[in-house]
Design an enzyme around this catalytic site. Structure first.
Site, PDB file in Angstrom:
ATOM      1  CD  GLU A  92      -6.972   1.869   1.549  1.00 22.85           C
ATOM      2  OE1 GLU A  92      -6.625   2.686   2.723  1.00 22.85           O
ATOM      3  OE2 GLU A  92      -6.660   1.041   0.688  1.00 22.85           O
ATOM      4  CD  GLN A 111      -4.290   5.338   0.737  1.00 30.48           C
ATOM      5  OE1 GLN A 111      -3.584   4.864   1.121  1.00 30.48           O
ATOM      6  NE2 GLN A 111      -5.254   4.597   0.536  1.00 30.48           N
ATOM      7  CG  ASN A 153      -1.589   1.077   1.639  1.00 29.97           C
ATOM      8  OD1 ASN A 153      -2.460   1.092   2.546  1.00 29.97           O
ATOM      9  ND2 ASN A 153      -2.261   2.096   0.039  1.00 29.97           N
ATOM     10  CB  CYS A 200      -6.429  -1.293   4.172  1.00 28.86           C
ATOM     11  SG  CYS A 200      -8.054  -0.418   5.234  1.00 28.86           S
ATOM     12  N   GLY A 201      -4.632  -1.253   6.383  1.00 26.54           N
ATOM     13  CA  GLY A 201      -3.751  -1.167   8.097  1.00 26.54           C
ATOM     14  C   GLY A 201      -4.994  -0.699   9.130  1.00 26.54           C
ATOM     15  CB  THR A 202      -7.448   1.593   9.050  1.00 25.98           C
ATOM     16  OG1 THR A 202      -8.480   1.522   7.924  1.00 25.98           O
ATOM     17  CG2 THR A 202      -7.431   2.520   8.985  1.00 25.98           C
ATOM     18  N   GLY A 203      -8.393  -1.271   7.983  1.00 26.07           N
ATOM     19  CA  GLY A 203      -9.375  -2.488   7.876  1.00 26.07           C
ATOM     20  C   GLY A 203      -8.759  -3.791   8.065  1.00 26.07           C
ATOM     21  CG  ASN A 223     -12.474   2.434   3.848  1.00 25.74           C
ATOM     22  OD1 ASN A 223     -11.818   2.529   2.544  1.00 25.74           O
ATOM     23  ND2 ASN A 223     -11.910   2.827   4.974  1.00 25.74           N
ATOM     24  CG  HIS A 282     -13.214  -0.301   7.787  1.00 23.62           C
ATOM     25  ND1 HIS A 282     -12.723   0.564   8.835  1.00 23.62           N
ATOM     26  CD2 HIS A 282     -12.146  -0.381   7.049  1.00 23.62           C
ATOM     27  CE1 HIS A 282     -11.558   1.393   8.127  1.00 23.62           C
ATOM     28  NE2 HIS A 282     -11.147   0.555   7.597  1.00 23.62           N
ATOM     29  CB  CYS A 296      -3.871   5.924   6.033  1.00 20.57           C
ATOM     30  SG  CYS A 296      -3.021   4.454   4.807  1.00 20.57           S
TER      31      CYS A 296
END
Length: 270
Positions: A200, A47, A13, A209-212, A182, A151, A74
């Site tokens: 995303e 990003q 990413n 995707c870290g938050t995902g 997301n 999410h 992110c």
């Protein structure tokens, strides 16, 4: 005016990082973000990350998706920024203040506390966010939550059978999600292991995707699909280790790397 940048990635990413902490940069809007993110005529990234001075934290991180939209958080970029900063720091984001610390070849990030209220995610109307009474073809009864960003998380028996490249944009832009969403599709493969694919918001299919990953791990823990309060989430770009503490805070640990450095003519992208 030539502006220096650092190209970085977390599990594939990728980000273009602009550092405006010591010296402010000209205002950045959607058009500039889109131009820099373009992989044919710009630098190319998922990003664009802008670092700025902050009053209540060590610095501020702003995040622009490849479509030019500014988003709240992110996780992968947070690890990259921790590596670039080189020390533990409190970082202000639009999704709240997080803490980051370099760790080996990557970083550990305190992602804060997940939010489950339908109006806070937000959804267009009230419903049970733990098992939403909605479906898109074979994807049904997801969990919705907010970890910086909104999410929606689905669990399936066979990840390879999900046409996420087709269903992802349909779900992302469904009127049920006023700020778009997301889309996470996970498959539990062990007592503390999840394989994940990501669509995303504003970026499309991404390698990580870290938050995902955090959202998916928390959703699996809430549903009792994994044991305990730790899990490893395997994305196309590689694994992330997620902990959900008894205090409600989420810790994410994983790699990040610097790819290269350069500079560009601001006037060509403004």
């Amino acid at each position: 005016m030539r502006v220096p940048f650092v190209k970085m990635h977390g599990l594939g990413n990728d980000f273009v990082v602009l550092d405006g902490r010591a010296e402010s940069l000209p205002p950045i809007g959607a058009a500039t973000a889109r131009a820099l993110a373009d992989r044919r005529t710009g630098i190319g990234c998922d990003q664009l990350i802008l670092l700025e001075a902050a009053d209540t934290a060590d610095f501020r991180m702003r995040i622009f998706n490849a479509d030019g939209g500014e988003v709240e958080a992110c996780g992968n970029a947070s690890r990259a920024v921790a590596l670039l900063h080189g020390a533990a720091a409190r970082v202000e984001t639009a999704g709240g203040t997080i803490t980051v610390a370099p760790s080996g070849s990557g970083a550990r990030v305190d992602m804060g506390v997940p939010v489950f209220g339908w109006s806070d995610i937000p959804l267009a109307y009230a419903m049970d966010t733990a098992a939403m009474p909605v479906a898109w073809e074979g994807l049904a009864s997801p969990m919705a939550l907010r970890i910086g960003n909104p999410h929606v998380v689905f669990f399936v028996d066979d990840l390879d059978q999900v046409p996420l490249e087709r269903l992802g944009p349909e779900i992302e832009n469904d009127p049920l999600f006023p700020e778009r969403i997301n889309v996470m599709v996970g498959q539990v493969t062990g007592p503390a292991e999840i394989v994940l694919r990501v669509w995303e918001r504003g970026a499309g299919l991404t390698r990580a995707c870290g938050t995902g990953a955090c959202a998916t791990a928390v959703a699996a823990m809430r549903k009792g699909l994994v044991e305990g309060r730790e899990a490893t989430v395997f994305l196309p770009g590689g694994p992330l280790h997620i902990e959900w503490g008894e205090d409600g805070r989420i810790g994410m640990t994983g790699p990040a790397e610097e790819s290269f450095r350069g500079s560009f003519d601001w006037g060509k992208f403004a």
